[in-house]
Scaffold this motif. Structure first.
Motif, PDB file in Angstrom:
ATOM      1  N   GLY A   1       0.815  -1.213   0.000  1.00 47.11           N
ATOM      2  CA  GLY A   1       0.000   0.000   0.000  1.00 47.11           C
ATOM      3  C   GLY A   1       0.843   1.254   0.000  1.00 47.11           C
ATOM      4  O   GLY A   1       0.529   2.234  -0.684  1.00 47.11           O
ATOM      5  N   LYS A   2       1.912   1.226   0.754  1.00 51.32           N
ATOM      6  CA  LYS A   2       2.797   2.392   0.812  1.00 51.32           C
ATOM      7  C   LYS A   2       3.470   2.616  -0.542  1.00 51.32           C
ATOM      8  O   LYS A   2       3.553   3.742  -1.018  1.00 51.32           O
ATOM      9  N   ASP A   3       3.914   1.554  -1.153  1.00 49.88           N
ATOM     10  CA  ASP A   3       4.607   1.661  -2.436  1.00 49.88           C
ATOM     11  C   ASP A   3       3.677   2.192  -3.520  1.00 49.88           C
ATOM     12  O   ASP A   3       4.037   3.097  -4.261  1.00 49.88           O
ATOM     13  N   THR A   4       2.475   1.639  -3.609  1.00 50.89           N
ATOM     14  CA  THR A   4       1.561   2.074  -4.657  1.00 50.89           C
ATOM     15  C   THR A   4       1.116   3.511  -4.437  1.00 50.89           C
ATOM     16  O   THR A   4       0.955   4.269  -5.400  1.00 50.89           O
ATOM     17  N   THR A   5       0.926   3.910  -3.189  1.00 49.44           N
ATOM     18  CA  THR A   5       0.518   5.287  -2.901  1.00 49.44           C
ATOM     19  C   THR A   5       1.620   6.259  -3.286  1.00 49.44           C
ATOM     20  O   THR A   5       1.361   7.299  -3.899  1.00 49.44           O
ATOM     21  N   SER A   6       2.860   5.930  -2.961  1.00 49.95           N
ATOM     22  CA  SER A   6       3.957   6.843  -3.294  1.00 49.95           C
ATOM     23  C   SER A   6       4.135   6.959  -4.812  1.00 49.95           C
ATOM     24  O   SER A   6       4.404   8.042  -5.320  1.00 49.95           O
TER      25      SER A   6
ATOM     26  N   LEU B   1       1.724   6.594  -7.041  1.00 50.16           N
ATOM     27  CA  LEU B   1       0.583   7.370  -7.519  1.00 50.16           C
ATOM     28  C   LEU B   1       0.821   8.866  -7.319  1.00 50.16           C
ATOM     29  O   LEU B   1       0.615   9.666  -8.237  1.00 50.16           O
ATOM     30  N   ILE B   2       1.291   9.261  -6.149  1.00 44.87           N
ATOM     31  CA  ILE B   2       1.537  10.678  -5.866  1.00 44.87           C
ATOM     32  C   ILE B   2       2.649  11.213  -6.767  1.00 44.87           C
ATOM     33  O   ILE B   2       2.551  12.313  -7.305  1.00 44.87           O
TER      34      ILE B   2
END
Length: 115
Positions: free
Chosen positions: A89-94, A96-97
């Protein structure tokens, strides 16, 4: 690089990584154990029975099947699953941003609309 991977286990970076993973696992174990105890007592944060989170589902499964680890996940397996979810989740969010900021930078008209 024949010995590269094996030499890494003796490096200071490997020892730092092991310590960080241990702290991370202890944090998750504490939080998950606390949350499972709350769920089993009926003090769940989510009162809607149709909307359960992953931990509620696992706790309910464990309650129904007992502590028979051949039929349900062990504490370590639950911790591993949550670490995977957290890191993914952290990887995909970063990503995306980062991609959003890149797209805004390449399209100044979008930036003016956002402001």
């Amino acid at each position: 690089m024949i010995f590269g991977d094996k030499l890494y286990y003796f490096s200071p970076r490997y020892n730092q990584l092991k310590k960080r993973i241990k702290v991370f696992r202890e944090f998750f174990k504490q939080k998950i154990t606390q949350r499972i105890a709350e769920i089993e007592k009926g003090n769940s944060h989510n009162s809607d029975p149709k909307r359960k989170d992953l931990l509620q589902i696992l706790a309910q499964d464990r309650k129904e099947k007992g502590m028979d680890l051949s039929k349900t996940l062990s504490d370590d397996e639950i911790i591993d699953e949550f670490m995977s979810f957290f890191i993914a989740g952290k990887d995909t969010t970063s990503i995306l941003i980062t991609m959003m900021l890149y797209a805004i930078d390449k399209n100044p008209e979008w930036a003016s609309k956002i402001r």
